[in-house]
Design a protein around this motif. Structure first.
Motif, short mmCIF file in Angstrom:
data_model
loop_
_atom_site.label_atom_id
_atom_site.label_comp_id
_atom_site.label_asym_id
_atom_site.label_seq_id
_atom_site.Cartn_x
_atom_site.Cartn_y
_atom_site.Cartn_z
N ARG A 38 51.42 -40.22 23.14
CA ARG A 38 51.11 -38.82 22.34
C ARG A 38 52.36 -38.08 22.46
O ARG A 38 52.76 -37.21 21.44
CB ARG A 38 49.92 -38.45 22.86
N PHE B 206 57.68 -37.89 14.69
CA PHE B 206 56.41 -39.12 14.37
C PHE B 206 55.02 -38.79 14.73
O PHE B 206 54.94 -38.24 15.61
CB PHE B 206 56.95 -40.32 15.07
N SER B 207 54.26 -39.32 13.80
CA SER B 207 52.83 -39.12 14.27
C SER B 207 52.33 -39.98 15.16
O SER B 207 53.15 -41.05 15.33
CB SER B 207 52.02 -39.31 13.00
N TYR B 208 51.53 -39.86 15.99
CA TYR B 208 50.89 -40.51 16.84
C TYR B 208 50.26 -42.03 16.36
O TYR B 208 50.69 -43.11 16.97
CB TYR B 208 49.64 -39.86 17.60
N THR B 209 49.86 -41.97 15.19
CA THR B 209 49.40 -43.37 14.57
C THR B 209 50.97 -44.14 14.60
O THR B 209 50.66 -45.40 14.68
CB THR B 209 48.95 -42.70 13.21
N LYS C 191 53.78 -43.68 16.27
CA LYS C 191 54.19 -44.20 17.48
C LYS C 191 53.34 -45.11 18.13
O LYS C 191 54.08 -46.01 19.32
CB LYS C 191 54.41 -42.67 18.51
#
Lengths: 604, 604
Positions: free
Chosen positions: B446, B458-461, B463
């Motif tokens: 996160r 970058f988004s968590y999704t 990463k």
């Protein structure tokens, strides 16, 4: 930690050169990355010649870490890389790429440096540097009135989308320096200053020193930040005289080291929302460490009490008392003005109430001979229905941009607490803005991390439509501030309208880049007693507020003499207040923070 | 820096208690946040009673920073906050909220602690803690076989979406501890251990010491990380005996302090792509600092040369030679096996070529009496057309997950460089995976910042659909690793197919949460000589590779005895290779990294 770098153009063993530099008190050297005299070097992807020799040294001659700590790779002159002639351009491009590959191989987190002696066409150079450089790239330019080297730098970094990888090493020259050009450079990411030994003169003991005018230029930089020195010199001199002299100049002129705020310089802080979030004891603690602010309040309260007629008890309400510093100011004011007062202390934060009770039983009553009546009330001032009305309300609800912590909304609700003749301290607040240029803050917005436990980080687009509190340092102020929004208290209009719209225009004194606006405020406390963070009228010694930074998503190039026009809105919704902003000149920007989609100040 | 905290349940002046703790060598205290005996306290938003007294101390009795450095606020017993009975629930909720507001007011970046003595319903408690706590919240639980306190913790942190704000303080008890439960706790974010003084026994000098079995439990934690001690004690004891004893235990058992990798424990590293990016000198430097790996290679080369028939010159190609460590291994192998060799050194990185030339002229030729022929070739092995074919190719193209740096693709191209009888060292590589639980790594994914000059984070999704290289530490391995993908060299199949699919199943020994998979590899060099990072067969002393971490976007609860099934794909495209993965048990996850949309390994 700063360093002093010897720019070594003389050939020789790199290990010996580092040792020679160390003995002469230079912590780093800058050298060509390519074997001296090795002109016809082979390039990558070509079939190797039979008599192939390596184009550079083996990395094993130094410890790996010494390459990044001790060596700044000087790249070859890139002139030709932007020629139309495909043959020249491609050959130059191949040479630069080879050198950059080599630097990436050796430098890790270190530096490369490139001297720029021209500025008419730089797009291809910028493209290659931005794509290839992994470490920090120092752009070496002259500070001179002869050439507009700032525009060369500006072309480069604009092509490279204001990347934080690029910094400037500015070569000092003997000629006069235009004041506005100097200020502009002070707003740029300056890694260091190059001082050729030829600039030095001899003092009466025959030691090399710099002329007064050059010392002054150095002082301007050292005042604002940590500066590294780069010395360019022929081989056979006693170089330690120069490094020792520059070290002494650094010690003498580096005011920046004493700046108590240097650890937060240009750091973005999210503005407080004291109406929505209760403040914590640390925040109050910082507030209360600014004696100047409370001296001004005390002065205003004393003057106002003196002006009040009669000897009857004056009702004074402290609104949003926090841990009580304004109560102290009122007590002192009553004492100085010889008036009898009753103080109603209103504070919504139940935790601060504990502190106020502590003060009541320990500090407030014992120190005054008049023993005034003090009552602590744990209420939001907007919900408070007092038994009597006040002669005076005193509050400190101001944010870095004046009204941005919703002091108008709170004080409007408090108008009903005042007698018809009652007054408010402060009685007016005004916000100010000016346009500015800062690559450092643009980079800071990009790099701002996700907050708390948010599942997703914010996008740049969202982060660039938010206002920040910042101790502005690495910034060029394009023009002086102008007044924006004004609020008067008490405001007996009906209905009250706290929406605002303001359009302000400025003029650029020199070519520059608009990256956002700086915001300030002043507050008139009583008659001509005021507090101000306006840079030209700043209340001396007052440290409670840093300016705000109002970013623009997209930087705009501005020509000398051109107008900069910004439009700003303050919008009041049912649950929140927010700002929107845009520029109409030199370019129309998009509307920032439409409907408060990116940032809001909550009122309930 | 660790701390030792005195849990003080006795009333008294907080300043005196801190001083008492300091004299007894405790750096912090934990106290109730509410005035002792103050039961009928008024709550926020209610009208204040006439005889209102503050519900807690004034913050002014301590310096602001001492609240966060010296004091851990103990919250009241939350039992009742999850009752169906609205009156009890709301009253308890209001009490907790008041205490949390108070803690937020005082604690800044500090801690609150809450003791949990029940675990049947925790949703409302979790909701309030997750929403209200601004500082770190320590959940105080017993380590015991009597109650499944882990499931209480798991309910809480699951409701709070695995927030990094929550950590565990585990109270040690005298009973036996189940081994699997202990291992599981070692994978959780443990802030410290609570040791009641009642656990101590007296040694022959009458000093308090801990029984051996409890020392062993402490040792298990100290082996893995920094641990803070919390001592709960009645008032009148000589408390410094306990703190001094625990300090000595810490010094004696804290193996973690000596771990050279502790600074990178659980830190996410992006895997290298040496085929696409040229490595730099720092990376080579780290590689070459692992003598064990090259000893194994040397052993394998020596054995293989000895097995080769005849006294003719053997052609050995070192493929992807880097800065040459395998050339050294071949030279030594030739010497030990008394064979004549010709070494062709193939390396695509033009910068490493400089190093190889340096070795050629300085180190390689002088140290052997046979003076073998060495030729350095600056080529990608995939483009190399040699004048002769090789008896042996030697390479070290392996990544942390075996084939993830594209050694199969490179070595397949090199098959044509080999004689029909030629061999490859290594001749096989195998990857392994096992399921794991780690809140710390979930949090690390996160919080991973944007890289380099990317305009958007970058988004968590995204990463969470990327593989990382990690020194795994704060992790619970749910089951032992199983083999996944295998590659053999030389691979004389036609056409070669390096796509793979594997499905592997595991069993949970205890209730836990699946947050991802760990990956390892081994490589068979020659006959039974191999190198391995498989945790149960790890080559002793070899430090070149950390495991990989293969995240799952969404954690999955797993019951004791339940199956965990993971499916993994290796897909080869025209320009890149990528992995996809999903689970089919205990739950069907979404397909991770479909089409390589989130991470790819580029081959050209």
């Amino acid at each position: 930690m700063t360093y002093t770098c010897l720019i070594s153009s003389f050939p020789g063993d790199i290990k010996q050169t580092i040792e020679f530099a160390r003995i002469n008190k230079f912590s780093a050297i800058s050298v060509n990355s390519i074997n001296y005299g090795f002109r016809d070097r082979e390039l990558l992807k070509l079939p190797l010649k039979n008599d192939h020799v390596p184009f550079s040294r083996s990395d094993l001659i130094l410890e790996a870490n010494d390459w990044s700590r001790r060596v700044i790779m000087m790249l070859s002159d890139p002139y030709g890389i932007d020629f139309k002639d495909g043959k020249v351009r491609q050959a130059k491009e191949a040479l630069l790429c080879q050198e950059l590959d080599h630097a990436n191989f050796l430098q890790g987190s270190g530096y490369v440096m490139i001297r720029l002696n021209y500025g008419n066409k730089l797009a291809n150079l910028a493209r290659i540097l931005a794509a290839k450089v992994k470490c920090l790239a120092l752009i070496n330019l002259k500070l001179s009135n002869e050439e507009d080297t700032w525009s060369w730098w500006n072309q480069l970094r604009t092509c490279a989308n204001f990347s934080g990888k690029f910094k400037v090493v500015l070569e000092i020259t003997s000629g006069a320096v235009n004041e506005e050009a100097l200020k502009k450079w002070l707003g740029e990411p300056i890694e260091g200053l190059e001082i050729p030994t030829s600039l030095f003169i001899r003092n009466k003991n025959n030691y090399p020193v710099l002329p007064k005018n050059i010392q002054q230029v150095l002082g301007r930089f050292l005042e604002k930040r940590n500066i590294n020195f780069f010395v360019s010199a022929p081989f056979d001199e006693n170089l330690h005289f120069y490094s020792e002299y520059l070290e002494s100049v650094k010690v003498k002129l580096s005011k920046y080291q004493d700046n108590v705020f240097k650890s937060v310089a240009d750091a973005l802080q999210i503005p407080l929302q004291p109406l929505y979030d209760n403040l914590d004891t640390y925040t109050y603690d910082v507030f209360e460490k600014d004696p100047i602010k409370y001296m001004k309040y005390q002065e205003a309260i004393t003057a106002a009490l003196k002006d009040m007629e009669g000897d009857s008890e004056k009702i004074i309400m402290v609104l949003g008392a926090g841990r009580g510093p304004l109560v102290r100011a009122v007590l002192n004011g009553a004492c100085k003005s010889q008036k009898t007062v009753k103080i109603l202390v209103i504070e919504k934060n139940a935790c601060a109430i504990n502190t106020l009770y502590g003060h009541m039983s320990e500090t407030w009553l014992s120190e005054t001979d008049k023993n005034p009546v003090i009552e602590v009330i744990n209420k939001d001032m907007r919900d408070y229905n007092p038994p009597v009305k006040a002669d005076m309300i005193v509050s400190e609800l101001l944010g870095s941009f004046g009204d941005n912590e919703l002091s108008p909304e709170c004080l409007d609700c408090a108008t009903r607490l005042l007698k018809d003749t009652g007054i408010s301290i402060p009685y007016r607040s005004t916000s100010y803005v000016n346009p500015m240029m800062s690559t450092k803050l643009l980079e800071a917005v990009r790099n701002l991390p996700a907050r708390g436990n948010q599942p997703e980080p914010f996008s740049y687009t969202k982060k660039a439509q938010t206002m920040y509190v910042v101790f502005l340092n690495n910034v060029y102020h394009i023009d002086s501030p102008k007044a924006l929004f004004k609020f008067e208290h008490p405001n007996r209009e009906n209905p009250v309208n706290n929406n605002r719209f303001g359009e302000v225009s400025f003029k650029a004194k020199t070519d520059c880049v608009l990256t956002g606006f700086a915001g300030y405020f002043d507050a008139d406390l009583y008659k001509d007693i005021k507090i101000s963070t306006h840079p030209l009228e700043h209340t001396a010694g007052m440290s409670s507020w840093f300016p705000v930074f109002i970013p623009l998503i997209q930087p705009q190039f501005v020509k000398e003499g051109e107008d900069i026009s910004g439009s700003f809105w303050r919008n009041v919704g049912s649950h929140a207040v927010w700002y929107e902003w845009m520029t109409t000149s030199p370019q129309h920007s998009l509307m920032h923070n439409t409907e408060g989609h990116c940032s809001k100040i909550y009122s309930v």
